[in-house]
Design an enzyme around this catalytic site. Structure first.
Site, PDB file in Angstrom:
ATOM      1  N   ARG A  85       1.085  -1.115   0.327  1.00  0.00           N
ATOM      2  CA  ARG A  85       0.128  -0.085  -0.074  1.00  0.00           C
ATOM      3  C   ARG A  85       0.875   1.319  -0.131  1.00  0.00           C
ATOM      4  NH1 ARG A  85      -5.133  -2.146   4.010  1.00  0.00           N
ATOM      5  NH2 ARG A  85      -2.832  -2.650   5.276  1.00  0.00           N
ATOM      6  N   GLU A 135       7.967 -10.321  13.978  1.00  0.00           N
ATOM      7  CA  GLU A 135       7.328 -11.188  15.193  1.00  0.00           C
ATOM      8  C   GLU A 135       7.370 -12.806  14.932  1.00  0.00           C
ATOM      9  OE1 GLU A 135       3.635  -8.722  13.112  1.00  0.00           O
ATOM     10  OE2 GLU A 135       6.302  -8.476  14.167  1.00  0.00           O
TER      11      GLU A 135
END
Length: 181
Positions: free
Chosen positions: A65, A102
């Site tokens: 994006r 993560e």
């Protein structure tokens, strides 16, 4: 509808999706915002003003994006845009930087030829600031090739994930927070 600020457009057009992508997470979907021409315009205008104040001469748009937003900002300012891609999307030669997520690791790439980045002042543009890992990796990659990252401009920030703290040494504008470069 006309929006006075990006914050107003975001408040009125974001779609909140509970328990996505995991239980307990509320996903802030920018799709309705980007699909609304007036909302998109005010967001691009505010991002462009922030980038202009940073003194950028090129936009680094992060996959994916950030490509949309970065291209619109670059067009508005009459400057170039560099697509900072996920690994494997560009033909060789490329410059690459790996970083930790993560849930694993990833890599970003920029062209190794055809675009002179040495000494260029680049502002990074993306949709969401979360942990800051992608922006830090993009900055590291650009600095490895001799560019000078002059700031970060984003639409949303996910609070409590520590991303802002990783970016404190450069101007940071996050539209939903009302930041000013």
């Amino acid at each position: 509808m006309s929006y006075a600020t990006a914050r107003q457009a975001l408040a009125e057009r974001i779609r909140y999706v509970p328990d996505f992508p995991a239980e307990g997470v509320v996903f802030e979907d920018l799709t309705p915002v980007l699909a609304d021409g007036e909302a998109l315009k005010v967001i691009v205008d505010e991002l462009a003003e922030a980038v202009k104040r940073m003194g950028a001469e090129m936009i680094g748009g992060l996959d994916a994006r950030g490509f949309l937003l970065g291209s619109a900002v670059a067009y508005k300012l009459g400057i170039g845009v560099l697509a900072i891609r996920k690994k494997g999307k560009l033909p060789p030669p490329v410059f690459s930087a790996e970083y930790e997520l993560e849930y694993g690791s990833a890599a970003l790439e920029v062209p190794g030829s055809g675009v002179d980045l040495e000494g260029r002042k680049i502002a990074l543009v993306d949709d969401v600031l979360a942990t800051g890992g992608t922006l830090c990796a993009a900055r590291s990659l650009l600095e490895q090739v001799g560019a000078n990252v002059v700031g970060n401009a984003l639409v949303l920030e996910v609070q409590g994930l520590g991303g802002r703290e990783k970016l404190e040494d450069l101007p940071l504008v996050v539209l939903n927070n009302g930041d000013i470069a």
